[in-house]
Design a protein around this motif. Structure first.
Motif, PDB file in Angstrom:
ATOM      1  N   UNK A   1      33.116  25.446   7.552  1.00  0.00           N
ATOM      2  CA  UNK A   1      33.128  25.479   6.095  1.00  0.00           C
ATOM      3  C   UNK A   1      34.183  26.427   5.549  1.00  0.00           C
ATOM      4  N   UNK A   2      34.762  27.241   6.403  1.00  0.00           N
ATOM      5  CA  UNK A   2      35.821  28.135   5.941  1.00  0.00           C
ATOM      6  C   UNK A   2      37.050  27.346   5.471  1.00  0.00           C
ATOM      7  N   UNK A   3      37.385  26.271   6.174  1.00  0.00           N
ATOM      8  CA  UNK A   3      38.536  25.455   5.803  1.00  0.00           C
ATOM      9  C   UNK A   3      38.419  24.850   4.422  1.00  0.00           C
ATOM     10  N   UNK A   4      37.334  24.123   4.131  1.00  0.00           N
ATOM     11  CA  UNK A   4      37.187  23.577   2.784  1.00  0.00           C
ATOM     12  C   UNK A   4      37.087  24.652   1.708  1.00  0.00           C
ATOM     13  N   UNK A   5      36.483  25.775   2.025  1.00  0.00           N
ATOM     14  CA  UNK A   5      36.397  26.860   1.038  1.00  0.00           C
ATOM     15  C   UNK A   5      37.766  27.386   0.664  1.00  0.00           C
ATOM     16  N   UNK A   6      38.599  27.583   1.668  1.00  0.00           N
ATOM     17  CA  UNK A   6      39.969  28.040   1.409  1.00  0.00           C
ATOM     18  C   UNK A   6      40.759  26.945   0.704  1.00  0.00           C
ATOM     19  N   UNK A   7      40.543  25.688   1.103  1.00  0.00           N
ATOM     20  CA  UNK A   7      41.258  24.573   0.487  1.00  0.00           C
ATOM     21  C   UNK A   7      40.950  24.424  -0.987  1.00  0.00           C
ATOM     22  N   UNK A   8      39.682  24.554  -1.366  1.00  0.00           N
ATOM     23  CA  UNK A   8      39.304  24.455  -2.777  1.00  0.00           C
ATOM     24  C   UNK A   8      39.951  25.589  -3.564  1.00  0.00           C
ATOM     25  N   UNK A   9      39.960  26.771  -2.986  1.00  0.00           N
ATOM     26  CA  UNK A   9      40.611  27.904  -3.654  1.00  0.00           C
ATOM     27  C   UNK A   9      42.091  27.660  -3.869  1.00  0.00           C
ATOM     28  N   UNK A  10      42.757  27.082  -2.875  1.00  0.00           N
ATOM     29  CA  UNK A  10      44.196  26.812  -3.007  1.00  0.00           C
ATOM     30  C   UNK A  10      44.477  25.724  -4.042  1.00  0.00           C
TER      31      UNK A  10
ATOM     32  N   UNK B   1      43.504  16.003 -13.480  1.00  0.00           N
ATOM     33  CA  UNK B   1      43.063  14.849 -12.687  1.00  0.00           C
ATOM     34  C   UNK B   1      43.423  14.987 -11.226  1.00  0.00           C
ATOM     35  N   UNK B   2      44.628  15.458 -10.968  1.00  0.00           N
ATOM     36  CA  UNK B   2      45.076  15.654  -9.590  1.00  0.00           C
ATOM     37  C   UNK B   2      44.253  16.737  -8.905  1.00  0.00           C
ATOM     38  N   UNK B   3      43.932  17.795  -9.641  1.00  0.00           N
ATOM     39  CA  UNK B   3      43.136  18.880  -9.073  1.00  0.00           C
ATOM     40  C   UNK B   3      41.734  18.404  -8.709  1.00  0.00           C
ATOM     41  N   UNK B   4      41.120  17.594  -9.556  1.00  0.00           N
ATOM     42  CA  UNK B   4      39.769  17.114  -9.263  1.00  0.00           C
ATOM     43  C   UNK B   4      39.765  16.114  -8.106  1.00  0.00           C
ATOM     44  N   UNK B   5      40.807  15.326  -7.970  1.00  0.00           N
ATOM     45  CA  UNK B   5      40.902  14.416  -6.828  1.00  0.00           C
ATOM     46  C   UNK B   5      41.038  15.222  -5.537  1.00  0.00           C
ATOM     47  N   UNK B   6      41.879  16.250  -5.562  1.00  0.00           N
ATOM     48  CA  UNK B   6      42.006  17.118  -4.390  1.00  0.00           C
ATOM     49  C   UNK B   6      40.712  17.816  -4.048  1.00  0.00           C
ATOM     50  N   UNK B   7      39.998  18.294  -5.075  1.00  0.00           N
ATOM     51  CA  UNK B   7      38.698  18.930  -4.858  1.00  0.00           C
ATOM     52  C   UNK B   7      37.717  17.966  -4.210  1.00  0.00           C
TER      53      UNK B   7
ATOM     54  N   UNK C   1      38.323  15.295  -2.371  1.00  0.00           N
ATOM     55  CA  UNK C   1      38.692  14.997  -0.987  1.00  0.00           C
ATOM     56  C   UNK C   1      38.328  16.143  -0.048  1.00  0.00           C
ATOM     57  N   UNK C   2      38.553  17.356  -0.484  1.00  0.00           N
ATOM     58  CA  UNK C   2      38.220  18.512   0.345  1.00  0.00           C
ATOM     59  C   UNK C   2      36.714  18.617   0.527  1.00  0.00           C
ATOM     60  N   UNK C   3      35.955  18.405  -0.525  1.00  0.00           N
ATOM     61  CA  UNK C   3      34.495  18.471  -0.415  1.00  0.00           C
ATOM     62  C   UNK C   3      33.949  17.327   0.431  1.00  0.00           C
ATOM     63  N   UNK C   4      34.607  16.181   0.409  1.00  0.00           N
ATOM     64  CA  UNK C   4      34.181  15.069   1.260  1.00  0.00           C
ATOM     65  C   UNK C   4      34.306  15.452   2.727  1.00  0.00           C
ATOM     66  N   UNK C   5      35.343  16.189   3.069  1.00  0.00           N
ATOM     67  CA  UNK C   5      35.495  16.648   4.454  1.00  0.00           C
ATOM     68  C   UNK C   5      34.387  17.624   4.829  1.00  0.00           C
TER      69      UNK C   5
END
Length: 67
Positions: free
Chosen positions: A14-23, A44-50, A52-56
């Protein structure tokens, strides 16, 4: 030691997605601070990225329970 080691693995994963959402949101805020008029396009782009990261992260949780 009792318990399942795959839950420890998921906890570390869970460290990876946590860091990814922050970035993602750091980049969003940085872009909006530089060009406030581009907020709509960047949001819109930020929410799509969020999403995808949460899906992982959710996929990792499912695999931790399956294995």
């Amino acid at each position: 030691m009792t318990g399942s080691l795959n839950m420890i693995g998921y906890g570390l994963a869970t460290l990876g997605p946590g860091i990814g959402v922050g970035l993602v949101f750091m980049a969003f805020l940085n872009g909006v601070a530089r060009q406030p008029e581009a907020r709509g396009a960047l949001q819109g782009i930020a929410f799509i990225g969020f999403a995808l990261i949460e899906a992982l992260a959710i996929l990792g949780l499912v695999l931790a329970f399956v294995i």
